[in-house]
Design a protein around this motif. Structure first.
Motif, PDB file in Angstrom:
ATOM      1  N   UNK A   7      22.594  31.321 -34.842  1.00  0.00           N
ATOM      2  CA  UNK A   7      23.599  31.223 -35.905  1.00  0.00           C
ATOM      3  C   UNK A   7      24.838  32.051 -35.658  1.00  0.00           C
ATOM      4  N   UNK A   8      25.160  32.241 -34.386  1.00  0.00           N
ATOM      5  CA  UNK A   8      26.401  32.928 -34.063  1.00  0.00           C
ATOM      6  C   UNK A   8      27.395  31.868 -33.597  1.00  0.00           C
ATOM      7  N   UNK A   9      28.550  31.849 -34.235  1.00  0.00           N
ATOM      8  CA  UNK A   9      29.530  30.812 -33.944  1.00  0.00           C
ATOM      9  C   UNK A   9      30.286  31.167 -32.662  1.00  0.00           C
TER      10      UNK A   9
ATOM     11  N   UNK B 159      49.330  31.962 -29.466  1.00  0.00           N
ATOM     12  CA  UNK B 159      49.551  33.044 -30.424  1.00  0.00           C
ATOM     13  C   UNK B 159      49.031  34.363 -29.857  1.00  0.00           C
TER      14      UNK B 159
ATOM     15  N   UNK C 125      35.259  28.832 -33.503  1.00  0.00           N
ATOM     16  CA  UNK C 125      35.416  28.238 -34.840  1.00  0.00           C
ATOM     17  C   UNK C 125      36.303  27.014 -34.744  1.00  0.00           C
ATOM     18  N   UNK C 126      35.738  25.879 -35.130  1.00  0.00           N
ATOM     19  CA  UNK C 126      36.487  24.621 -35.075  1.00  0.00           C
ATOM     20  C   UNK C 126      36.005  23.730 -36.206  1.00  0.00           C
ATOM     21  N   UNK C 127      36.875  22.828 -36.626  1.00  0.00           N
ATOM     22  CA  UNK C 127      36.534  21.972 -37.758  1.00  0.00           C
ATOM     23  C   UNK C 127      35.482  20.936 -37.378  1.00  0.00           C
ATOM     24  N   UNK C 128      34.767  20.494 -38.399  1.00  0.00           N
ATOM     25  CA  UNK C 128      33.879  19.350 -38.231  1.00  0.00           C
ATOM     26  C   UNK C 128      34.740  18.104 -38.379  1.00  0.00           C
TER      27      UNK C 128
ATOM     28  N   UNK D 138      25.709  25.973 -33.853  1.00  0.00           N
ATOM     29  CA  UNK D 138      25.944  27.375 -34.218  1.00  0.00           C
ATOM     30  C   UNK D 138      25.013  28.299 -33.430  1.00  0.00           C
TER      31      UNK D 138
ATOM     32  N   UNK E 268      51.160  37.738 -29.167  1.00  0.00           N
ATOM     33  CA  UNK E 268      50.861  38.983 -29.872  1.00  0.00           C
ATOM     34  C   UNK E 268      50.112  39.983 -29.002  1.00  0.00           C
TER      35      UNK E 268
ATOM     36  N   UNK F  91      42.965  15.405 -43.202  1.00  0.00           N
ATOM     37  CA  UNK F  91      42.812  15.984 -41.870  1.00  0.00           C
ATOM     38  C   UNK F  91      41.354  15.823 -41.418  1.00  0.00           C
TER      39      UNK F  91
ATOM     40  N   UNK G 123      45.903  28.776 -30.404  1.00  0.00           N
ATOM     41  CA  UNK G 123      45.372  30.130 -30.559  1.00  0.00           C
ATOM     42  C   UNK G 123      45.695  30.975 -29.329  1.00  0.00           C
TER      43      UNK G 123
END
Lengths: 330, 306
Positions: free
Chosen positions: A181-183, A258, A186-189, A34, A262, A214, A255
């Motif tokens: 601490x700036x992401x 999308x 964003x992705x899953x663990x 992070x 858009x 998942x 992403x």
């Protein structure tokens, strides 16, 4: 659960009295650090200095890999046994954190299971001498212990809780005040849970099972007791590559698609993938012939490298598409 | 981004609105985590129609995360909900996931021990690594949960995270006053935040209001049958607006206005477009209001300092 930390011998899994472990269990969690930027080599080393005074190990090529000192967690819990039988596990679990290229963080907890040296619990001094070993009281069948452990996936754990230990080491590192601490993305663990059946002179093998949850992968391995450090490393490498593939395939590409649909600018995350994630794809086949054989066995069924290449090609296509026709800006 | 949803009184529609707002954001492609911080009576499980969390989960809910130091379980609504709307979410192009962190059954309020704010900050950091948006549904009124999150968000490790507050209230004189007290009162958010190291001015700038169950005089023609009734309602509506303006809760700070919808009065649930166009049981205006509120969350101009 108590925790003590020492800098004693890392992978000593063979007892003084010659008892060999017959099972190895572990869990690896993989996520992004992070922090907005990539950590420098010295910042990675500082971050992995979880135990002041104990050495952090660092390898620079082919990718930079910095590993924390081993942490020791004492456990005395019941084993989750499938079908029939009961057992109790007493001993110590080892865990460490790994930073790869100043971007990816892994928390890994593992343990070797061996026969109890006494019918009752002994003094902690005894278990601390054999770090990373839990002794199994009771006589459940090994394959029932393996199935019980691999199926015990939804919290709270009913048996040996390596999930919490690997999760805790991630949280501990991520909370460090050296990070901003700036992401960055964003992705899953991702979680890899593994169990190895150990027997003298057994050849290393690997099997990967699908799970219903998942982001969870379950691996069954086998090998000789001395192979355990190699099997642990294999699982960490598998976890890293699996995370890379999933993140590129399920986060970056959809992403960007999308965003383009858009009329939003997808370039940041596409370039992040190309510059920061793609170079990390480096199968560990150079480490040893056994590792090479394991990796190729895994590849022959999952085709991960080919899938990854396809995703990388897709990312380049999307990038070029945006370059030719930039999204409308309002 | 962290969104804290709170209200002074119960029955404001805070949870049902927040759940629908969460659904709308997921539909727009953001990974959303919904945290049920209503420790006394978790309700989000029922609104999302997750049977195993209907009144909270048996173990490893958020209450146990704080009091027993267990992992907080995450329930992906696409897998655990009985609602077709939520189960279909992954099949919608461009949509992301909506995950519930449920409370515990028989949880109850608890007092804050020394390690809880750090643990709370750790949870928010962890979720921020995975989710674009975390909606924290606090219970009605001043609770330990409010103190806990105020203390956690004042910690240095959360300095880089954006936190925003939504205060829900119904459109009546008493509810406006109560919501005002919740923010500006002696024991209100701003005073409590200041004691924990927040700058009250900055904290106030991160607070917006959501009016709920508002009778829409343009739409609800059937319920307003007599001319005198309509005239009175319009005049009273004007009076309420003036009151809200005076209390610094006027238009500039209005994040959303949710119309009165008979369906949601009886069944608190997530509604989608088919409930409007196909079954025609919900009003288009309600869905539109959820959509607008969801859009406001990331409209930076709207959240700039006033």
């Amino acid at each position: 659960m108590s925790r003590t930390t020492t800098d004693r011998d890392r992978n000593r899994t063979v007892h003084d009295d010659g008892t060999q472990p017959w099972l190895g269990f572990g869990e690896v969690r993989t996520c992004l650090i992070q922090n907005l930027g990539t950590l420098s080599p010295s910042a990675s080393v500082a971050l992995m200095q979880l135990t002041p005074g104990s050495p952090v190990s660092k390898v620079d090529r082919p990718v930079r890999r910095v590993v924390s000192p081993e942490q020791v967690t004492g456990v005395d819990c019941r084993l989750q046994v499938a079908r029939e039988g009961r057992g109790r596990a007493i001993g110590t679990v080892l865990s460490h954190a790994v930073v790869t290229n100043g971007r990816i963080l892994q928390g890994t907890a593992y343990v070797a299971l061996s026969e109890a040296t006494s019918k009752e619990r002994r003094e902690w001094r005894h278990y601390l001498r054999h770090q990373g070993v839990v002794e199994v009281l009771g006589s459940p069948k090994p394959h029932n212990i393996v199935d019980g452990y691999l199926a015990d996936v939804s919290p709270p754990a009913r048996g040996l809780d390596l999930a919490s230990i690997s999760d805790r080491i991630i949280d501990e590192v991520q909370q460090s005040d050296t990070l901003n601490h700036t992401t960055a993305l964003r992705a899953s663990t991702a979680v890899v849970r593994w169990a190895a059946t150990l027997a003298k002179d057994a050849k290393p093998t690997v099997g990967i099972a699908k799970s219903d949850l998942p982001n969870l992968h379950v691996i069954r391995l086998s090998g000789a007791p001395d192979d355990l450090p190699m099997l642990i490393r294999f699982c960490e490498e598998f976890a890293l590559h699996e995370w890379l593939l999933t993140t590129v395939q399920d986060v970056i590409v959809p992403r960007a698609e999308t965003d383009i649909a858009r009329d939003r600018d997808p370039l940041d995350s596409l370039l992040f993938a190309l510059n920061e994630l793609v170079p990390l794809w480096m199968p560990p086949t150079h480490l040893s012939p056994d590792m090479k054989a394991l990796w190729e066995a895994m590849e022959s069924r999952t085709h991960y490298s080919r899938l990854f290449e396809r995703q990388v090609a897709r990312i380049r296509d999307l990038r070029d598409q945006v370059k030719i026709r930039p999204p409308r800006r309002f | 981004m962290l969104i804290f949803a709170t209200s002074d009184k119960g029955g404001t529609g805070r949870s049902v609105t927040s759940c629908n707002m969460a659904y709308r954001r997921a539909l727009q492609g953001e990974a959303v985590a919904y945290l049920d911080f209503d420790f006394g009576s978790p309700t989000a499980g029922a609104i999302f129609d997750v049977p195993k969390a209907e009144r909270g989960v048996d173990a490893s809910g958020l209450h146990s995360y704080f009091t027993k130091h267990t992992e907080a379980q995450q329930l992906d609504t696409a897998l655990h909900s009985d609602s077709d709307t939520l189960r279909d979410l992954p099949r919608i192009s461009g949509a992301s996931r909506l995950v519930l962190l449920p409370g515990d059954k028989d949880g109850g309020e608890f007092s804050i021990s020394a390690d809880m704010p750090a643990r709370c900050a750790q949870l928010f950091l962890k979720l921020d690594r995975e989710f674009d948006l975390c909606i924290v549904d606090l219970s009605a009124g001043r609770s330990y949960a409010v103190d806990l999150v105020l203390e956690a968000t004042a910690r240095p490790e959360l300095a880089a995270l954006t936190s925003r507050w939504l205060v829900f209230h119904r459109w009546t004189k008493q509810h406006i006053l109560a919501a005002h007290g919740l923010v500006f009162g002696e024991k209100g958010l701003l005073k409590a935040g200041e004691r924990r190291g927040h700058d009250p001015q900055r904290l106030n700038n991160s607070v917006r209001y959501v009016r709920t169950a508002v009778v829409d005089l343009g739409v609800d023609q059937e319920s307003v049958t007599r001319p005198a009734q309509g005239a009175w309602l319009r005049a009273y509506d004007q009076k309420l607006r003036e009151q809200a303006d005076k209390l610094r809760m006027g238009r500039a700070r209005l994040a959303g206005q949710i119309p009165y919808d008979p369906m949601l009065q009886w069944s608190e649930q997530v509604i989608d477009d088919s409930d409007v166009s196909g079954l025609k049981i919900a009003n288009q205006a309600t869905v539109q209001a959820f959509e607008d509120l969801a859009a406001k969350l990331s409209d930076e101009r709207f959240w700039e300092g006033l």
